[in-house]
Design an enzyme around this catalytic site. Structure first.
Site, mmCIF file in Angstrom:
data_model
loop_
_atom_site.group_PDB
_atom_site.id
_atom_site.type_symbol
_atom_site.label_atom_id
_atom_site.label_comp_id
_atom_site.label_asym_id
_atom_site.label_seq_id
_atom_site.Cartn_x
_atom_site.Cartn_y
_atom_site.Cartn_z
ATOM 1 N N ASN A 240 -10.371 2.118 22.465
ATOM 2 C CA ASN A 240 -11.558 1.360 22.086
ATOM 3 C C ASN A 240 -12.071 1.812 20.724
ATOM 4 O OD1 ASN A 240 -11.333 0.180 24.609
ATOM 5 N ND2 ASN A 240 -12.787 1.577 25.558
ATOM 6 N N HIS A 270 -7.098 3.958 18.091
ATOM 7 C CA HIS A 270 -7.127 2.759 17.247
ATOM 8 C C HIS A 270 -8.273 2.761 16.247
ATOM 9 C CE1 HIS A 270 -4.737 0.477 20.579
ATOM 10 N NE2 HIS A 270 -3.985 1.308 19.866
ATOM 11 N N CYS A 278 -11.287 4.369 2.450
ATOM 12 C CA CYS A 278 -10.507 3.807 1.355
ATOM 13 C C CYS A 278 -9.031 3.844 1.724
ATOM 14 C CB CYS A 278 -10.752 4.584 0.063
ATOM 15 S SG CYS A 278 -9.742 4.049 -1.328
ATOM 16 N N CYS A 281 -7.619 6.762 -1.439
ATOM 17 C CA CYS A 281 -8.114 8.134 -1.597
ATOM 18 C C CYS A 281 -8.683 8.719 -0.310
ATOM 19 C CB CYS A 281 -9.176 8.188 -2.697
ATOM 20 S SG CYS A 281 -10.719 7.330 -2.288
ATOM 21 N N ASN A 396 -7.790 -0.905 37.270
ATOM 22 C CA ASN A 396 -7.931 -2.128 36.481
ATOM 23 C C ASN A 396 -8.257 -3.272 37.428
ATOM 24 O OD1 ASN A 396 -7.971 -3.875 34.312
ATOM 25 N ND2 ASN A 396 -6.000 -3.188 33.503
#
Length: 457
Positions: A240, A270, A278, A281, A396
């Protein structure tokens, strides 16, 4: 007791044993107590208790759990009176155990056993709805495991109000259009190739950022934080990007990750929607509402703009007379499809360390394991857990596909239903159905001190 008497014939001394007799009454000796404890019966006037006959399989399960029918019915009677009087926030707290040694597991379900809690009603006794032996296994795994590894997905945050990705009401369907197709395209790295897709990507990020700030962590998030507080969480791997988990005090993370130990408890696989970085850099800054309210630049963008750190560096190089370099793009610090993970090597080192740490429990929650890297992580971790005689649990609303089951190989228990019911189910079983330990009698020895006389010279 022996008495010395003389024989009248031989006039010899004979030892005769007399049996000790006990009488019951005021004038006789006191009767020896049996030591039985009086059992206090609770009133059962307003509580519904199951009174039907038990089958042989039920009796076998009760015997495995160490319960007799009388004790079982007595604990079932405590369901409504005591548990419902507790505040809702306390009902969903898992118990805290101070055991130095994990209790022995009395029952392990066959591989792939399904525990359906989708229609579970906490106002009714659990034995009328589901198998208590499976709930015992779930309670034992969550309560007593010492090195727990958890892999969670978007399904955990659905209870907070953040939609998942692949369901019928998920983000992929909600962001789908005729021109761009499925909303999955907005999470692909190729979204930066055109200005039109970049604008849609910015609006999608704004929506997710607003939701993550308005929503609070769920019961399941607090359960993970409680396990971490008890010192039993080895690692939390989260897919998440909403940052609801890292808001809790015992699930902090480090950004960016480093190879130095100790590793943080929470690993964001993730990325993080609360940060901007950036592309060149590695400059990192906090994302806030000012990014969305500022005037668009010459390219019509508000969020995906040139990195200010790179621009400042080019100004310094221009003054010094050096050649200018290419400037990076400032973008949300999330990992998209077809993109190289910036912390991939470090995460690989952390997972390898966790697999060698002998984990004893793996809980996979709210994910369909469609991402190849996460699927491989679960398989290797499940293999290590089963090698250590641990427990692997799937939670689930839908069961895993047959391809996932064949790939992972080890799933002791498949909990089908909302994951937000799991903390309450564990707490309810611990309060009502868990067998109580018998207190051992401790023999206390009273030592008498003899006073010594002190002679005064």
């Amino acid at each position: 007791m022996t008495v010395v008497r003389r024989n009248k014939v031989s006039n010899k001394k004979v030892n005769v044993k007399l049996e000790k007799q006990s009488r019951i009454g005021d004038s006789g000796r006191v009767k020896k107590e049996t030591g039985r404890r009086k059992i206090k019966r609770e009133p059962l006037d307003t509580i519904a208790v199951k009174q039907e006959e038990f089958s042989e399989e039920d009796l076998k399960n009760l015997k495995l759990l160490g319960l007799t029918i009388s004790k079982f019915r007595t604990r079932c009677s405590r369901l409504l009176k005591g548990f419902e009087q507790k505040p809702e926030s306390v009902q969903f707290e898992i118990p805290t155990t101070d055991l130095k040694r994990k209790p022995k597991l009395r029952y392990r379900p066959p591989n792939g056993t399904i525990l359906d809690i989708s229609k579970l009603d906490f106002d009714r006794p659990l034995e009328d709805q589901i198998e208590l032996s499976d709930v015992y296994f779930l309670h034992h795994a969550i309560t007593y495991s010492k090195r727990v590894v958890m892999v969670i997905g978007a399904g955990v945050s659905v209870g907070a109000g953040i939609p998942d990705f692949r369901s019928s009401n998920g983000l992929f369907q909600g962001l789908a259009t005729k021109s761009s197709g499925s909303g999955k395209n907005l999470f692909d790295y190729n979204v930066f190739r055109s200005d039109g897709s970049i604008k849609k990507f910015e609006s999608m990020i704004h929506k997710l950022y607003t939701l993550s700030n308005e929503c609070d962590p769920t019961y399941y998030h607090h359960m993970i934080d409680k396990i971490s507080e008890q010192g039993r969480l080895l690692r939390l791997y989260t897919q998440n990007i909403d940052c609801l988990d890292v808001q809790l005090p015992h699930l902090k993370t480090k950004i960016p990750l480093t190879f130095h130990k100790p590793y943080p408890k929470c690993i964001q696989l993730h990325g993080n929607i609360q940060l901007m970085n950036c592309s060149k850099c590695r400059y990192i800054t906090q994302l806030n509402e000012t990014f969305f309210k500022k005037a668009p630049n010459t390219e019509g963008r508000r969020l995906i703009v040139r990195c200010p750190e790179c621009q400042e560096m080019n100004k310094v190089r221009d003054i010094a007379g050096k050649r200018l370099q290419n400037e990076g793009i400032l973008r949300p610090r999330i990992v998209l499809y077809n993109e190289f993970h910036p912390d991939g090597e470090i995460i690989g080192s952390i997972t390898e360390s966790d697999i060698k740490s002998r984990p004893d429990c793996l809980i996979v929650t709210g994910t369909t394991l469609k991402i190849p890297g996460v699927r491989r992580l679960v398989k290797e971790m499940a293999r290590s857990v089963h090698a250590n005689k641990g427990y692997v649990i799937w939670v689930n609303i839908d069961p895993p596909t047959q391809s996932i089951v064949d790939y992972v190989e080890y799933f002791d228990l498949l909990v089908i239903g909302s994951c937000q019911m799991v903390p309450g189910l564990v707490s309810l079983y611990d309060y009502v159905y868990k067998p109580k330990k018998r207190r051992r009698k401790v023999n206390t020895k009273v030592e008498t001190l003899k006073s010594e006389k002190i002679r005064v010279a």
